[in-house]
Design a protein around this motif. Structure first.
Motif, PDB file in Angstrom:
ATOM      1  N   LYS A 171       9.838  20.854   7.649  1.00 23.04           N
ATOM      2  CA  LYS A 171      10.847  20.596   8.676  1.00 23.04           C
ATOM      3  C   LYS A 171      11.243  19.123   8.618  1.00 23.04           C
ATOM      4  N   THR A 172      12.554  18.874   8.630  1.00 25.79           N
ATOM      5  CA  THR A 172      13.075  17.512   8.460  1.00 25.79           C
ATOM      6  C   THR A 172      13.932  17.123   9.642  1.00 25.79           C
ATOM      7  N   ARG A 173      13.855  15.827  10.009  1.00 27.79           N
ATOM      8  CA  ARG A 173      14.717  15.313  11.068  1.00 27.79           C
ATOM      9  C   ARG A 173      15.045  13.859  10.782  1.00 27.79           C
ATOM     10  N   PHE A 174      16.312  13.491  10.968  1.00 24.44           N
ATOM     11  CA  PHE A 174      16.786  12.117  10.798  1.00 24.44           C
ATOM     12  C   PHE A 174      16.904  11.484  12.179  1.00 24.44           C
ATOM     13  N   ILE A 212       6.867   9.662   7.506  1.00 28.96           N
ATOM     14  CA  ILE A 212       8.042   8.988   8.062  1.00 28.96           C
ATOM     15  C   ILE A 212       8.479   7.879   7.116  1.00 28.96           C
ATOM     16  N   ASP A 213       9.745   7.961   6.675  1.00 23.72           N
ATOM     17  CA  ASP A 213      10.346   6.947   5.808  1.00 23.72           C
ATOM     18  C   ASP A 213      11.238   6.074   6.679  1.00 23.72           C
ATOM     19  N   LEU A 214      10.972   4.766   6.708  1.00 23.70           N
ATOM     20  CA  LEU A 214      11.770   3.827   7.494  1.00 23.70           C
ATOM     21  C   LEU A 214      12.821   3.183   6.600  1.00 23.70           C
ATOM     22  N   GLY A 215      14.012   2.929   7.160  1.00 22.34           N
ATOM     23  CA  GLY A 215      15.076   2.330   6.366  1.00 22.34           C
ATOM     24  C   GLY A 215      16.144   1.686   7.217  1.00 22.34           C
ATOM     25  N   LEU A 216      17.214   1.210   6.567  1.00 23.79           N
ATOM     26  CA  LEU A 216      18.316   0.551   7.263  1.00 23.79           C
ATOM     27  C   LEU A 216      19.437   1.525   7.612  1.00 23.79           C
ATOM     28  N   LYS A 217      19.924   2.287   6.625  1.00 21.82           N
ATOM     29  CA  LYS A 217      21.041   3.204   6.890  1.00 21.82           C
ATOM     30  C   LYS A 217      20.612   4.355   7.784  1.00 21.82           C
ATOM     31  N   VAL A 218      19.407   4.849   7.565  1.00 21.00           N
ATOM     32  CA  VAL A 218      18.806   5.857   8.432  1.00 21.00           C
ATOM     33  C   VAL A 218      17.488   5.239   8.903  1.00 21.00           C
ATOM     34  N   PRO A 219      17.421   4.783  10.182  1.00 21.46           N
ATOM     35  CA  PRO A 219      16.223   4.071  10.645  1.00 21.46           C
ATOM     36  C   PRO A 219      14.903   4.808  10.400  1.00 21.46           C
ATOM     37  N   ALA A 220      14.889   6.134  10.526  1.00 25.60           N
ATOM     38  CA  ALA A 220      13.660   6.885  10.265  1.00 25.60           C
ATOM     39  C   ALA A 220      13.993   8.318   9.879  1.00 25.60           C
ATOM     40  N   VAL A 221      13.263   8.821   8.883  1.00 31.72           N
ATOM     41  CA  VAL A 221      13.360  10.222   8.469  1.00 31.72           C
ATOM     42  C   VAL A 221      11.953  10.788   8.518  1.00 31.72           C
ATOM     43  N   ALA A 222      11.784  11.907   9.202  1.00 33.52           N
ATOM     44  CA  ALA A 222      10.470  12.534   9.324  1.00 33.52           C
ATOM     45  C   ALA A 222      10.495  13.910   8.661  1.00 33.52           C
ATOM     46  N   VAL A 223       9.453  14.189   7.891  1.00 40.48           N
ATOM     47  CA  VAL A 223       9.292  15.489   7.247  1.00 40.48           C
ATOM     48  C   VAL A 223       7.875  15.964   7.529  1.00 40.48           C
ATOM     49  N   ARG A 243      17.900  10.929  -0.390  1.00 43.50           N
ATOM     50  CA  ARG A 243      16.933   9.955  -0.891  1.00 43.50           C
ATOM     51  C   ARG A 243      15.823   9.664   0.116  1.00 43.50           C
ATOM     52  N   ASP A 244      16.167   9.491   1.388  1.00 41.16           N
ATOM     53  CA  ASP A 244      15.161   9.164   2.400  1.00 41.16           C
ATOM     54  C   ASP A 244      14.236  10.351   2.681  1.00 41.16           C
ATOM     55  N   LYS A 245      14.755  11.560   2.522  1.00 38.51           N
ATOM     56  CA  LYS A 245      13.919  12.746   2.686  1.00 38.51           C
ATOM     57  C   LYS A 245      12.862  12.806   1.588  1.00 38.51           C
ATOM     58  N   VAL A 246      13.247  12.425   0.362  1.00 35.69           N
ATOM     59  CA  VAL A 246      12.292  12.369  -0.751  1.00 35.69           C
ATOM     60  C   VAL A 246      11.181  11.382  -0.417  1.00 35.69           C
ATOM     61  N   LYS A 276      15.831   7.077 -10.264  1.00 36.21           N
ATOM     62  CA  LYS A 276      16.561   6.264  -9.278  1.00 36.21           C
ATOM     63  C   LYS A 276      17.568   7.159  -8.565  1.00 36.21           C
ATOM     64  N   ALA A 277      17.715   6.930  -7.269  1.00 35.54           N
ATOM     65  CA  ALA A 277      18.710   7.666  -6.488  1.00 35.54           C
ATOM     66  C   ALA A 277      20.066   6.999  -6.656  1.00 35.54           C
ATOM     67  N   ILE A 278      21.112   7.791  -6.637  1.00 34.59           N
ATOM     68  CA  ILE A 278      22.475   7.269  -6.690  1.00 34.59           C
ATOM     69  C   ILE A 278      23.019   7.362  -5.273  1.00 34.59           C
ATOM     70  N   ASP A 279      23.248   6.194  -4.658  1.00 38.33           N
ATOM     71  CA  ASP A 279      23.652   6.075  -3.261  1.00 38.33           C
ATOM     72  C   ASP A 279      22.621   6.774  -2.386  1.00 38.33           C
TER      73      ASP A 279
END
Length: 189
Positions: free
Chosen positions: A20-23, A4-15, A168-171, A152-155
Motif C-alpha cells: 500500500k502506497t501513499r504520497f 518512508i522516502d523523504l524528498g523535496l518534490k514529494v515531502p514523504a512517500v510511504a509504502v 522514483r520515490d515509491k522505489v 538512474k530514474a528519468i525525472d
C-alpha cells in the motif's frame, strides 16, 4: 513494516510491506512559499527594515514547522490504519554535503528540514506504540526492488530493463523497507 522516502518534490512517500502506497505533502506549495518569503525578505532588505525581516523569518519557520507537523501526523495515522509496528526512515545526515543539486534546487535542499520531519514522525510514532528505525539511504532510489540492479530514474519515472517501472520515490520507499537498519538491530520484513 512501512518504509518512508523523504524528498523535496514529494515531502514523504510511504509504502507498507503489503504494497500500500501513499504520497504525503505538496512539494510545489513548499517551494512556492519559500520563494515568496525569500522575495519578501529581499524587498525588505533593500528598504533596510531589519526588524521586519526577522519577523518574516519567524513566520516562515512557523509555517514550515506546521507543515512538518501535518505531514508527520498523516504518516503516523497511515501507519496506525495499516497496523504497522515498525517505521523505517532514511538517516539523512550530511545531506547538504553529499547531495549533488542543480541550481534550481540548491536553496531548497539547504533550507528544508528533513531532520525536523523525522523527529516529528519519531515522537508521534512512539506515542502510538510504533517503533522507528533508521536505515542507510544509499542507492535506495536507484536499486530495482524486483531484480536489484542499479538504474538512474528519468525525472520522476523509474524503469528497469527487467520490466519493473513506477514512481522514483515509491522505489525508494520500497527499498527502505528492506534496507539494513543502522545500529544492526534489523527486523526481517
Amino acid at each position: 513494516v512501512i518504509g518512508i522516502d523523504l524528498g523535496l518534490k514529494v515531502p514523504a512517500v510511504a509504502v507498507t510491506s503489503e504494497g500500500k502506497t501513499r504520497f504525503f505533502g505538496n512539494g510545489r506549495e513548499n517551494k512556492y512559499m519559500k520563494r515568496k518569503f525569500r522575495s519578501e525578505r529581499k524587498g525588505l532588505g533593500k528598504k533596510k527594515k531589519l526588524r521586519a525581516i526577522r519577523k518574516l523569518d519567524h513566520k516562515e519557520q512557523r509555517w514550515m514547522k506546521d507543515k512538518d507537523h501535518k505531514v508527520s501526523r498523516q504518516i503516523v495515522n497511515f501507519a496506525i490504519k495499516n497496523q504497522v509496528s515498525i517505521i523505517h526512515l532514511e538517516k539523512l545526515t550530511n545531506i547538504r554535503k553529499t547531495t549533488r543539486t542543480s541550481r534550481k534546487n540548491e536553496k531548497n535542499v539547504h533550507t528544508w528540514s528533513f531532520y525536523r520531519l523525522a523527529q516529528f514522525i519519531e515522537y508521534k510514532a512512539k506515542m502510538a506504540g510504533i517503533k522507528v528505525e533508521y536505515v542507510n539511504p544509499a542507492y535506495t532510489s536507484q536499486k530495482c526492488p524486483s531484480c536489484s540492479t542499479l538504474n538512474k530514474a528519468i525525472d520522476r519515472k523509474y524503469s528497469c530493463p527487467c520490466g519493473f517501472h513506477t514512481h522514483r520515490d515509491k522505489v525508494g520507499a520500497m527499498n527502505i523497507i528492506h534496507a539494513p537498519v543502522i545500529g544492526g538491530h534489523s527486523q526481517s520484513a
